[in-house]
Design a protein around this motif. Sequence first.
Motif, mmCIF file in Angstrom:
data_model
loop_
_atom_site.group_PDB
_atom_site.id
_atom_site.type_symbol
_atom_site.label_atom_id
_atom_site.label_comp_id
_atom_site.label_asym_id
_atom_site.label_seq_id
_atom_site.Cartn_x
_atom_site.Cartn_y
_atom_site.Cartn_z
ATOM 1 N N ARG A 227 3.089 5.766 -2.917
ATOM 2 C CA ARG A 227 4.179 6.887 -3.565
ATOM 3 C C ARG A 227 4.304 6.768 -4.842
ATOM 4 O O ARG A 227 4.839 7.947 -5.471
ATOM 5 N N ARG A 228 3.753 6.082 -5.623
ATOM 6 C CA ARG A 228 3.802 5.807 -6.996
ATOM 7 C C ARG A 228 3.034 6.842 -7.827
ATOM 8 O O ARG A 228 3.239 7.374 -8.856
ATOM 9 N N ARG A 229 1.977 7.379 -6.943
ATOM 10 C CA ARG A 229 1.119 8.453 -7.318
ATOM 11 C C ARG A 229 2.115 9.792 -7.623
ATOM 12 O O ARG A 229 1.623 10.673 -8.588
ATOM 13 N N SER A 230 3.026 9.907 -6.751
ATOM 14 C CA SER A 230 3.814 11.139 -7.143
ATOM 15 C C SER A 230 5.299 10.816 -7.536
ATOM 16 O O SER A 230 5.863 11.769 -8.012
ATOM 17 N N CYS A 231 5.542 9.568 -8.103
ATOM 18 C CA CYS A 231 6.558 9.215 -8.737
ATOM 19 C C CYS A 231 6.505 8.337 -9.933
ATOM 20 O O CYS A 231 6.531 7.033 -9.732
ATOM 21 N N ASP B 78 0.741 -1.128 0.030
ATOM 22 C CA ASP B 78 0.154 -0.003 -0.009
ATOM 23 C C ASP B 78 0.762 1.175 -0.108
ATOM 24 O O ASP B 78 0.472 2.259 -0.653
ATOM 25 N N PHE B 79 1.882 1.097 0.790
ATOM 26 C CA PHE B 79 2.921 2.222 0.833
ATOM 27 C C PHE B 79 3.583 2.708 -0.572
ATOM 28 O O PHE B 79 3.606 3.651 -1.062
ATOM 29 N N ALA B 80 3.774 1.581 -1.299
ATOM 30 C CA ALA B 80 4.551 1.633 -2.550
ATOM 31 C C ALA B 80 3.518 2.158 -3.448
ATOM 32 O O ALA B 80 3.752 3.246 -4.268
ATOM 33 N N MET C 64 9.915 -0.432 10.558
ATOM 34 C CA MET C 64 9.440 -1.918 10.989
ATOM 35 C C MET C 64 8.220 -2.344 10.358
ATOM 36 O O MET C 64 7.796 -3.512 10.175
ATOM 37 N N GLU C 65 7.637 -1.556 9.784
ATOM 38 C CA GLU C 65 6.366 -1.591 8.906
ATOM 39 C C GLU C 65 6.688 -1.759 7.529
ATOM 40 O O GLU C 65 5.808 -1.618 6.598
ATOM 41 N N LYS C 66 8.038 -1.626 7.064
ATOM 42 C CA LYS C 66 8.601 -1.691 5.676
ATOM 43 C C LYS C 66 8.087 -0.492 4.903
ATOM 44 O O LYS C 66 7.728 -0.635 3.831
ATOM 45 N N ARG C 67 8.088 0.671 5.490
ATOM 46 C CA ARG C 67 7.533 1.820 4.853
ATOM 47 C C ARG C 67 8.704 2.925 4.948
ATOM 48 O O ARG C 67 8.420 4.121 4.864
ATOM 49 N N GLY C 68 9.917 2.489 4.996
ATOM 50 C CA GLY C 68 10.985 3.212 4.653
ATOM 51 C C GLY C 68 10.975 3.925 3.314
ATOM 52 O O GLY C 68 10.776 3.060 2.269
ATOM 53 N N LEU C 69 11.230 5.224 3.061
ATOM 54 C CA LEU C 69 11.000 5.843 1.951
ATOM 55 C C LEU C 69 12.331 5.244 0.896
ATOM 56 O O LEU C 69 11.994 5.040 -0.378
ATOM 57 N N LEU C 70 13.498 5.308 1.226
ATOM 58 C CA LEU C 70 14.584 5.083 0.534
ATOM 59 C C LEU C 70 15.149 3.901 0.749
ATOM 60 O O LEU C 70 14.911 3.392 2.095
ATOM 61 N N HIS C 71 15.862 3.247 -0.060
ATOM 62 C CA HIS C 71 16.413 1.960 0.091
ATOM 63 C C HIS C 71 17.523 1.923 1.226
ATOM 64 O O HIS C 71 17.398 0.858 2.017
ATOM 65 N N SER C 72 17.986 3.081 1.425
ATOM 66 C CA SER C 72 18.888 3.123 2.447
ATOM 67 C C SER C 72 18.253 3.431 3.840
ATOM 68 O O SER C 72 18.971 3.260 4.783
#
Length: 220
Positions: A121-125, A116-118, A156-164
């Motif tokens: 975020r795809r709406r803006s990218c 859901d997070f992905a 912890m919810e796999k919602r980090g924006l960057l890979h890093s």
Amino acid sequence: MDIIEAAKQAVEAVCPGVVSCADILTLAARDSSEYVKGPTWTVKLGRRDSTTASLDLATADLPLASENLDDLIRKFYKKGLNAKEMVALSGAHTLGQARCVTFRDRIYNDTNIDPDFAIHRRRSCPRNNNEGNANLVPFEPVTPNTFDNRYYRDLMEKRGLLHSDQVLFNGGKTDDIVAGYRKDSSSFYADFAAAMVKMGDINPLTGSSGQIRKICSAIN
């Protein structure tokens, strides 16, 4: 930098040639944290400004959004900062925004990401590399203008924006640190403040080295 330059002008009007741009920048980092309800710390003063500039040197060791955990640990260690200090300093991503170009690969190709997070975020990218590169989204969408420990909850919810960001909590050696900061915000605040002081001690110019710039954008 316009804000730093304005601060420099105000300081120069009161005590010219005394306070460096380097010190003003370091103080501004502390004050910015405090302003958004984050930790505060005592800033060591007495830095002087460089008489040279190098874009290559300035960017040579910066962490990249695409890097994995071992690469990040290595870069911070090179500057005298350990893995725990790296995780604490990464918590600054509770604030600010990132450009689409820095997180596009994560939201379309990473598997350790909340679906859901992905999608959101795809709406803006857009997927197309030639579209929307400069589009901005907040690192932490719920409280983007408040310094708190929600960044670690996102990891912890796999919602980090960057890979890093996400590699800090991905079955590796820093998972326990992330979980600890998510549970105890006071521990995060204390460690972040201490790490900021330590980072401010990385190879400063002092004494007769460098100069006190009259304006921050150019040498005297």
